[in-house]
Enzyme design. Sequence first.
Site, mmCIF file in Angstrom:
data_model
loop_
_atom_site.group_PDB
_atom_site.id
_atom_site.type_symbol
_atom_site.label_atom_id
_atom_site.label_comp_id
_atom_site.label_asym_id
_atom_site.label_seq_id
_atom_site.Cartn_x
_atom_site.Cartn_y
_atom_site.Cartn_z
ATOM 1 N N HIS A 24 10.048 3.657 -12.558
ATOM 2 C CA HIS A 24 9.466 2.550 -11.780
ATOM 3 C C HIS A 24 9.872 1.191 -12.349
ATOM 4 C CE1 HIS A 24 6.497 4.772 -9.249
ATOM 5 N NE2 HIS A 24 6.663 5.670 -10.199
ATOM 6 N N CYS B 96 11.483 6.810 -7.542
ATOM 7 C CA CYS B 96 10.580 7.943 -7.718
ATOM 8 C C CYS B 96 10.391 8.735 -6.420
ATOM 9 C CB CYS B 96 9.275 7.444 -8.328
ATOM 10 S SG CYS B 96 8.441 8.724 -9.256
ATOM 11 N N GLU C 136 9.642 -1.552 -11.011
ATOM 12 C CA GLU C 136 8.707 -2.589 -10.523
ATOM 13 C C GLU C 136 7.461 -2.681 -11.404
ATOM 14 O OE1 GLU C 136 8.956 0.399 -9.438
ATOM 15 O OE2 GLU C 136 7.043 1.138 -8.671
HETATM 16 N N1 GLN Z 1 5.303 13.188 -7.909
HETATM 17 C C1 GLN Z 1 5.626 12.348 -6.790
HETATM 18 C C2 GLN Z 1 6.346 13.133 -5.687
HETATM 19 O O1 GLN Z 1 6.706 14.241 -5.879
HETATM 20 C C3 GLN Z 1 6.482 11.177 -7.214
HETATM 21 C C4 GLN Z 1 5.708 10.331 -8.203
HETATM 22 C C5 GLN Z 1 5.988 8.853 -8.105
HETATM 23 O O2 GLN Z 1 6.532 8.363 -7.126
HETATM 24 N N2 GLN Z 1 5.543 8.139 -9.116
HETATM 25 O O3 GLN Z 1 6.526 12.625 -4.639
#
Ligand code: GLN
Length: 193
Positions: A172, A82, A174
Amino acid sequence: MKSGLKIGVLAVQGAFIEHKRMLESLGCECVELRRKSDICDLDGLVLPGGESTVQGKLLRELDMFDELKERIANGLPVLATCAGLILLASHISNDDNVYFGTLPVTVKRNAYGRQLGSFRTKAVFDGIGEIEEVFIRAPYISEVWGDAKILSSVDGRIVAARQGKLLVTAFHPELTSDTRVHGCFLDMIRGDR
Ligand code: GLN
């Protein structure tokens, strides 16, 4: 059983505890990276989810950015999820920032809009099979190039990829009880994948 692998988990912000627990359940020794002096001899690195702009800022303020960038450039295996994916991407389509910029992909931040801010779905992950994927204000990958390979897509959007020893997911892994993506990362470190 111990895996014999020592993994650094970036612990400046975001969902790092869950990665640490998962890797420990797979027999890894984990080191929380909170400052430059925590960056020791490592077999792998996890860049967790969270907020990429905050993580990028903290990495610089804590003087960890250049050291980690150099290690990644020198081949340290990375699992980035992410926000971590955003830190690794060489291009962000809706943001002028570039952080480590090591991975030949374009990502779009907060790409699913408000309605679909967070969701879970099932999708095929190459080499594993069907897994549950949890998305939280996630990016997706709009383009890969070079020798980056697509590992998973949802509705035609790329949500996991690999290039060499860099493994990235927009979701995610995890946050489920399924350890197979982390297992895949450990195999990759060992050279079994
Ligand atoms: N929206 C976050 C970003 O732009 C990422 C979201 C996340 O890691 N769950 O960094």
